[in-house]
Scaffold this motif. Structure first.
Motif, short mmCIF file in Angstrom:
data_model
loop_
_atom_site.label_atom_id
_atom_site.label_comp_id
_atom_site.label_asym_id
_atom_site.label_seq_id
_atom_site.Cartn_x
_atom_site.Cartn_y
_atom_site.Cartn_z
N SER A 26 8.43 11.61 3.75
CA SER A 26 7.19 12.39 3.86
C SER A 26 6.40 12.32 2.55
CB SER A 26 7.51 13.85 4.20
OG SER A 26 8.15 13.93 5.46
N LYS A 27 7.13 12.30 1.42
CA LYS A 27 6.47 12.24 0.11
C LYS A 27 5.74 10.91 -0.06
CE LYS A 27 7.43 12.44 -4.85
NZ LYS A 27 8.49 12.58 -5.89
N GLU A 82 2.59 10.74 2.07
CA GLU A 82 1.52 11.53 1.47
C GLU A 82 0.95 10.82 0.23
OE1 GLU A 82 -1.09 14.82 1.27
OE2 GLU A 82 0.19 13.98 2.84
N GLN A 83 1.78 10.17 -0.54
CA GLN A 83 1.30 9.42 -1.71
C GLN A 83 0.36 8.29 -1.29
OE1 GLN A 83 5.08 8.30 -3.53
NE2 GLN A 83 4.66 9.63 -5.29
N ALA A 106 -1.49 8.10 1.33
CA ALA A 106 -2.76 8.66 1.82
C ALA A 106 -3.60 9.25 0.69
CB ALA A 106 -2.48 9.73 2.87
N LYS A 107 -2.97 10.05 -0.16
CA LYS A 107 -3.71 10.71 -1.24
C LYS A 107 -4.30 9.72 -2.23
CE LYS A 107 -1.77 15.36 -1.71
NZ LYS A 107 -0.97 16.26 -2.60
N TYR A 118 -7.48 9.48 1.55
CA TYR A 118 -7.38 9.63 3.00
C TYR A 118 -8.37 8.75 3.75
CZ TYR A 118 -4.64 13.71 1.65
OH TYR A 118 -3.70 14.53 1.09
N HIS A 177 -8.24 11.80 7.94
CA HIS A 177 -7.80 13.18 8.04
C HIS A 177 -9.00 14.12 8.18
CE1 HIS A 177 -4.16 11.35 6.51
NE2 HIS A 177 -3.50 12.50 6.57
N SER A 214 -4.21 14.43 11.22
CA SER A 214 -4.21 13.04 10.76
C SER A 214 -4.33 12.08 11.92
CB SER A 214 -2.92 12.75 10.00
OG SER A 214 -2.77 11.37 9.75
N TYR A 249 6.87 3.03 -1.91
CA TYR A 249 5.40 3.06 -1.87
C TYR A 249 4.83 1.64 -1.92
CZ TYR A 249 0.64 3.81 -3.67
OH TYR A 249 -0.73 3.78 -3.85
N HIS A 299 -1.90 2.68 3.65
CA HIS A 299 -2.46 3.77 4.46
C HIS A 299 -3.55 3.18 5.35
CE1 HIS A 299 -3.59 7.86 5.50
NE2 HIS A 299 -4.85 7.53 5.29
#
Length: 274
Positions: A8-9, A12-13, A15-16, A20, A32, A43, A72, A77
């Motif tokens: 999950s981390k 999120e990395q 995407a951020k 997004y 998002h 999302s 990563y 993304h």
């Protein structure tokens, strides 16, 4: 075989780090949105693997460790549509492509943040002049499709142009400034890189000079003394001809769209809504 899914981390990395937005050049779809009814983020994105999470998947590389596949650096993304496309059309999106998109998207975003000229301060005339210069450079090496083959007039100009485009960033004198122009330029650069790689095979020479002094990719089967060689090389030839035609069509479409923006003076998008 268990799947090496992203944590999950890591999702999120991915995407951020790109705000997004889908990282596929030319897409940049916002992935998002905030749902006021539930008070949460929704999302429409996928954290896509460059090398598949399990055997038999697209671009699977058995040499990678579980940690590398879940890292990563092995992800990108993408919006749902682009995530599906890259996994069903693996030949057009070979290993290294989508993770490269992620790196470039992060780099461009960071450069724009550090830029002394804010986005809303873009000068339309300067942006269009820079884009015209980009188009002029594309026209300089004269690539076309003639008698069922791809040919290039000035190969040195193409190689010089691709070297000049390396690390494409706002400091380039042909940088289009507007996000949708920049994405179109990146599409053209990536397509030309693909054409250049396909045009030249290190292990076999399939390129020759035609009567008009163009560097031309062979379009007919080759005869060899050994039958096995003939079959193998002609399979490469057939595949490359098909791929080159697809890349050339993409290049023409992207360049035409870019010319429409500049020469038909299409109104640039509202940067605050982009």
């Amino acid at each position: 075989m268990p799947r090496d899914n992203f944590s999950s981390k890591t999702i999120e990395q991915l995407a951020k780090s790109v705000g997004y937005q889908c990282v596929r050049p030319g897409c940049a779809q916002i992935t998002h949105f905030y749902d006021t009814l539930t008070g949460s983020m929704k999302s429409a994105a996928r954290a896509s693997h460059d090398s598949a999470a399990s055997g038999g998947g697209p671009r699977y590389d058995a040499s990678l460790t579980t940690e590398q596949r879940k890292s990563y650096e092995n992800g990108a993304h993408l919006c749902v549509k682009c995530a599906v496309i890259v996994d069903i059309d693996v030949e057009r999106f070979p290993p290294g492509i989508i993770s490269g998109w992620q790196r470039k998207a992060v780099e461009i975003r960071n450069q724009l943040m550090r830029s002394t000229s804010p986005l809303q301060g873009i000068n339309m005339r300067e942006a269009f002049s820079a884009t015209e210069l980009f188009i002029k450079k594309c026209n300089s090496f004269m690539i076309d499709y003639y008698e069922s083959c791809i040919r290039i007039k000035d190969l040195n100009s193409l190689h010089d142009f691709l070297r000049e485009c390396y690390g494409y960033r706002p400091s380039h004198d042909f940088y289009g400034q507007y996000p949708h122009i920049v994405n179109k330029q990146l599409q053209i650069i990536n397509t030309l890189e693909s054409i250049s790689k396909l045009f030249f095979q290190r292990d076999i020479r399939l390129v020759w000079n035609d009567r008009d002094n163009y560097r031309r990719y062979l379009s007919q089967p080759i005869r060899f003394p050994r039958r096995d060689d003939e079959i193998a090389i002609n399979e490469i030839l057939k595949k490359n001809i098909e791929l080159l035609k697809l890349r050339y069509d993409d290049y023409c479409n992207y360049l035409r769209e870019l010319k429409d923006i500049v020469y038909n003076k299409l109104t640039p998008i509202n940067l605050m809504e982009w």
